[in-house]
Every structure is written in structure tokens, then in C-alpha cells.
Design a protein around this motif. Structure first.
Motif, PDB file in Angstrom:
ATOM      1  N   ARG A 163      -3.209  -2.500   2.282  1.00 44.98           N
ATOM      2  CA  ARG A 163      -2.476  -2.372   3.539  1.00 44.98           C
ATOM      3  C   ARG A 163      -2.151  -0.907   3.835  1.00 44.98           C
ATOM      4  NH1 ARG A 163       3.667  -4.775   4.356  1.00 44.98           N
ATOM      5  NH2 ARG A 163       4.355  -3.227   5.880  1.00 44.98           N
ATOM      6  N   PRO A 164      -2.507  -0.411   5.025  1.00 41.55           N
ATOM      7  CA  PRO A 164      -2.116   0.955   5.396  1.00 41.55           C
ATOM      8  C   PRO A 164      -0.630   1.001   5.735  1.00 41.55           C
ATOM      9  CG  PRO A 164      -3.319  -0.093   7.188  1.00 41.55           C
ATOM     10  CD  PRO A 164      -3.367  -1.043   6.035  1.00 41.55           C
ATOM     11  N   LEU A 165       0.006   2.123   5.444  1.00 43.24           N
ATOM     12  CA  LEU A 165       1.455   2.245   5.598  1.00 43.24           C
ATOM     13  C   LEU A 165       1.826   3.141   6.771  1.00 43.24           C
ATOM     14  CD1 LEU A 165       2.283   2.608   1.832  1.00 43.24           C
ATOM     15  CD2 LEU A 165       2.896   0.665   3.284  1.00 43.24           C
ATOM     16  N   LYS A 166       2.882   2.724   7.470  1.00 39.77           N
ATOM     17  CA  LYS A 166       3.414   3.516   8.565  1.00 39.77           C
ATOM     18  C   LYS A 166       4.254   4.662   8.011  1.00 39.77           C
ATOM     19  CE  LYS A 166       3.865  -0.723  11.320  1.00 39.77           C
ATOM     20  NZ  LYS A 166       4.841  -1.635  11.959  1.00 39.77           N
ATOM     21  N   GLU A 167       4.449   5.675   8.814  1.00 38.71           N
ATOM     22  CA  GLU A 167       5.242   6.825   8.381  1.00 38.71           C
ATOM     23  C   GLU A 167       6.684   6.423   8.094  1.00 38.71           C
ATOM     24  OE1 GLU A 167       6.207  10.272   6.924  1.00 38.71           O
ATOM     25  OE2 GLU A 167       4.158   9.749   7.512  1.00 38.71           O
ATOM     26  N   SER A 168       7.227   5.496   8.866  1.00 33.91           N
ATOM     27  CA  SER A 168       8.605   5.046   8.621  1.00 33.91           C
ATOM     28  C   SER A 168       8.725   4.357   7.264  1.00 33.91           C
ATOM     29  CB  SER A 168       9.057   4.089   9.727  1.00 33.91           C
ATOM     30  OG  SER A 168       8.195   2.956   9.795  1.00 33.91           O
ATOM     31  N   GLU A 169       7.698   3.598   6.873  1.00 34.23           N
ATOM     32  CA  GLU A 169       7.693   2.946   5.562  1.00 34.23           C
ATOM     33  C   GLU A 169       7.562   3.978   4.457  1.00 34.23           C
ATOM     34  OE1 GLU A 169       5.625  -1.340   6.646  1.00 34.23           O
ATOM     35  OE2 GLU A 169       4.348   0.418   6.357  1.00 34.23           O
ATOM     36  N   LEU A 170       6.716   4.960   4.663  1.00 37.36           N
ATOM     37  CA  LEU A 170       6.517   6.017   3.665  1.00 37.36           C
ATOM     38  C   LEU A 170       7.790   6.818   3.441  1.00 37.36           C
ATOM     39  CD1 LEU A 170       2.995   7.284   4.749  1.00 37.36           C
ATOM     40  CD2 LEU A 170       3.559   6.189   2.577  1.00 37.36           C
ATOM     41  N   MET A 219      -6.607  14.349  12.068  1.00 37.64           N
ATOM     42  CA  MET A 219      -5.792  13.125  11.946  1.00 37.64           C
ATOM     43  C   MET A 219      -5.292  13.016  10.502  1.00 37.64           C
ATOM     44  SD  MET A 219      -6.906   9.290  13.144  1.00 37.64           S
ATOM     45  CE  MET A 219      -5.737   7.962  13.096  1.00 37.64           C
ATOM     46  N   PRO A 220      -3.962  12.741  10.304  1.00 40.24           N
ATOM     47  CA  PRO A 220      -3.430  12.674   8.942  1.00 40.24           C
ATOM     48  C   PRO A 220      -4.041  11.522   8.143  1.00 40.24           C
ATOM     49  CG  PRO A 220      -1.819  11.882  10.524  1.00 40.24           C
ATOM     50  CD  PRO A 220      -2.933  12.491  11.319  1.00 40.24           C
ATOM     51  N   GLU A 221      -4.083  11.715   6.834  1.00 43.26           N
ATOM     52  CA  GLU A 221      -4.638  10.689   5.940  1.00 43.26           C
ATOM     53  C   GLU A 221      -3.795   9.426   6.001  1.00 43.26           C
ATOM     54  OE1 GLU A 221      -5.509  10.132   1.136  1.00 43.26           O
ATOM     55  OE2 GLU A 221      -4.348  11.839   1.887  1.00 43.26           O
ATOM     56  N   MET A 222      -4.440   8.271   6.126  1.00 46.56           N
ATOM     57  CA  MET A 222      -3.751   6.985   6.140  1.00 46.56           C
ATOM     58  C   MET A 222      -3.660   6.458   4.710  1.00 46.56           C
ATOM     59  SD  MET A 222      -2.232   4.723   8.025  1.00 46.56           S
ATOM     60  CE  MET A 222      -2.812   4.876   9.730  1.00 46.56           C
ATOM     61  N   LEU A 223      -2.437   6.371   4.197  1.00 50.00           N
ATOM     62  CA  LEU A 223      -2.236   5.932   2.819  1.00 50.00           C
ATOM     63  C   LEU A 223      -2.042   4.427   2.759  1.00 50.00           C
ATOM     64  CD1 LEU A 223       0.223   8.710   1.619  1.00 50.00           C
ATOM     65  CD2 LEU A 223      -2.200   8.524   1.081  1.00 50.00           C
ATOM     66  N   THR A 224      -2.622   3.831   1.734  1.00 50.78           N
ATOM     67  CA  THR A 224      -2.433   2.403   1.498  1.00 50.78           C
ATOM     68  C   THR A 224      -1.328   2.195   0.466  1.00 50.78           C
ATOM     69  OG1 THR A 224      -4.003   2.304  -0.333  1.00 50.78           O
ATOM     70  CG2 THR A 224      -4.887   2.012   1.909  1.00 50.78           C
ATOM     71  N   VAL A 225      -0.933   0.938   0.315  1.00 50.81           N
ATOM     72  CA  VAL A 225       0.076   0.589  -0.693  1.00 50.81           C
ATOM     73  C   VAL A 225      -0.385   1.035  -2.077  1.00 50.81           C
ATOM     74  CG1 VAL A 225       1.177  -1.332  -1.896  1.00 50.81           C
ATOM     75  CG2 VAL A 225       1.058  -1.328   0.606  1.00 50.81           C
ATOM     76  N   LEU A 226      -1.646   0.773  -2.420  1.00 50.82           N
ATOM     77  CA  LEU A 226      -2.154   1.158  -3.736  1.00 50.82           C
ATOM     78  C   LEU A 226      -2.129   2.674  -3.910  1.00 50.82           C
ATOM     79  CD1 LEU A 226      -3.353   0.392  -6.442  1.00 50.82           C
ATOM     80  CD2 LEU A 226      -5.615   0.371  -5.376  1.00 50.82           C
ATOM     81  N   ASP A 227      -2.491   3.416  -2.885  1.00 49.30           N
ATOM     82  CA  ASP A 227      -2.439   4.878  -2.968  1.00 49.30           C
ATOM     83  C   ASP A 227      -1.034   5.349  -3.349  1.00 49.30           C
ATOM     84  OD1 ASP A 227      -5.097   5.226  -2.176  1.00 49.30           O
ATOM     85  OD2 ASP A 227      -4.563   5.273  -0.041  1.00 49.30           O
TER      86      ASP A 227
END
Length: 286
Positions: free
Chosen positions: A51-58, A1-9
């Protein structure tokens, strides 16, 4: 499963990446870009660091950060910038309004005793419309004329006038300084932030300036003096007695412009430093 990035990350990684590309204030830039991608004010970002980010947001964040890494100005990526009491649309059609030019607006406003008088004012080389619109906002009865030789810049200025609700307060004129300016009567104030960079200064400018902003609004012949001299000469016959010309200038231009003003018959000339102590402004009174 891909790493879930947060806003801070993403803020931290983007800041490190931008810093590696020579971007000043990399962390602040990263925060602005990520807040923009999320459609929120930068200060609200701090409340959502976990907050975790969606791929579309990334994807949108990566695009914006990549543009900034190529040294595209932050304001062009965000699409707007605050100026005086307004929020202005900015893009590559015109220069990004600077804090120093806000000081020019303050100095120009200081030339007037009352705000409710119907002053007649010309902004030469209006670009995004920043000076003319700021003066129109501050002087509700003033008659404003905004002049530019670039049709694209004038279109941007008109878009800003509409966005600020000032579309009925400013007349926009396509003219190379005064060459096609046929408005009759005398003026209380002529103000301008014209091109004044020398060839040497252009060569040493940051990539954000020399690679993205319009050169026609930056560089001037005769060691940066050519457009300033045209404005000084053309303004003299158009100012009323006691009328004021305010100019933003290059660092070595104060004395040559003072000499020119005196030779033309201006009653007084003075130089004013900017907030950092740089000799940036010239005021001439007819």
C-alpha cells in the motif's frame, strides 16, 4: 515527483533506523508503531505491505519512530499494553506492567480455592492499577482496595478501571503504603510490586526505564529493601490468620525478607522464581 513509499518500505527503513539507535526487536517495534499510525492491528499490516502511503500518514509514523529512537518505551508511544486479560492505558504517570507481574497475579490467584468467594484484597503501590484490576476481573465477588502514594498514578488506575468496566469493583486510596490506609477489618490477600531497584541497578538500567518511567516506583533505599520491609511489617497486623502476602522483589531480597517475616511471626515464608528462573517473588502466610 517525490518517491511514493509503501508500508513495507517504511517498515524496513524504520527498523534499520531503530536498530542503529540500540532498540531491541527493532523490526517488531517498527511494525507496531506503523500499525498504530495507521490505526490497525499489527498482523493486518502484512496484508498491506504494497500500500502506498500519504504524506499525512508518513508524518505520524515519523513522529512515533522518532520518539522510539530516543528510547521512549513502545508502550508509552502506543498508549496501552495488554495485561492478563485486560488492555490497560499506560503513560508516564506509572510503570509499564511487566510479564513478571502477570505471573505475580497468577500466583496470587493460586492462593484461592474458589473464585466466587468474597475475598478481601489489597494491592499496595497499584500504579496503573494492573494487579488490582486483573484480580477484580478474575474474582467477581472479591473486595479490592488499590493503594498508591502518587495521586497521578491513582488517577491513571481509575481511568483504567473505567475503561475495563471495573470502576465499581475497586476502591482507590491515596496513601504511602499503610500510613493513610484506614480500612477496617482483616484481609485475605495483600499483594505488591513495590520499588525494589538498588542505586546500582538504576544506574545500569536501560534508557527506557531510567529516562522515562517514574523513579519513585523503581528505586528504594537500603539496597532496595526499604519499601519491602514496610510492607512486610504493615501487612502482618492486617492479614487474617491464614492470609497471604505476595511480593515481587529484587534478586537479593529473598533471604532478608524471609528473616524479617520469621521475626514478625509469619507462619511460613517461601521464595518463588519467575519464568526465567530469577528469584523474584516471596510468599508469606500469617
Amino acid at each position: 515527483m517525490p518517491e511514493m513509499l509503501t508500508v513495507l518500505d517504511v517498515v524496513q527503513r524504520s527498523a534499520a533506523f531503530l536498530e542503529s539507535k540500540g532498540v531491541e526487536s527493532a523490526r517488531l517495534n517498527a511494525e507496531w508503531l506503523i500499525a498504530s499510525a495507521l490505526g490497525m492491528d499489527r498482523m493486518k499490516l502484512y496484508l498491506q505491505f504494497d500500500r502506498p502511503l500519504k504524506e499525512s500518514e508518513l508524518a505520524d509514523m515519523r513522529s512515533k519512530v522518532a520518539r522510539r529512537a530516543k528510547r521512549e518505551p513502545l508502550q508509552y508511544i502506543l498508549g496501552s499494553t495488554p495485561f492478563h486479560e485486560l488492555d490497560l492505558k499506560v503513560d508516564r504517570r506509572a510503570l509499564i506492567p511487566r510479564p513478571e507481574t502477570e505471573q505475580l497475579v497468577e500466583l496470587a490467584l493460586g492462593s484461592f480455592g474458589e473464585n466466587d468467594v468474597a475475598y478481601r484484597i489489597v494491592d499496595l503501590g497499584t500504579g496503573s492499577g494492573a494487579i488490582a484490576l486483573a484480580l477484580a476481573f478474575a474474582l467477581p465477588r472479591a473486595e479490592l482496595f488499590a493503594v498508591d502514594a502518587s495521586r497521578e498514578a491513582l488517577e491513571l488506575a481509575q481511568e483504567n478501571a473505567l475503561g475495563c468496566g471495573l470502576q465499581n469493583r475497586v476502591t482507590f486510596i491515596l496513601s504511602d503504603w499503610f500510613s493513610d490506609f484506614d480500612v477496617e477489618g482483616e484481609f485475605d490477600l495483600i499483594v505488591s510490586n513495590p520499588p525494589y531497584l538498588t542505586e546500582e541497578e538504576m544506574g545500569s538500567a536501560e534508557p527506557e526505564v531510567k529516562d522515562y518511567e517514574p523513579h519513585s516506583a523503581l528505586f528504594a533505599e537500603k539496597k532496595g529493601l526499604s519499601d519491602l520491609e514496610k510492607i512486610v511489617q504493615g501487612s502482618f497486623e492486617r492479614l487474617r490468620a491464614g492470609g497471604v502476602l505476595w511480593l515481587e522483589t529484587g534478586v537479593k531480597h529473598r533471604q532478608p525478607l524471609a528473616d524479617l517475616c520469621q521475626s514478625l511471626g509469619y507462619a511460613s515464608v517461601e521464595g518463588v522464581d519467575d519464568w526465567s528462573g530469577r528469584p523474584r517473588f516471596v510468599k508469606a502466610v500469617k
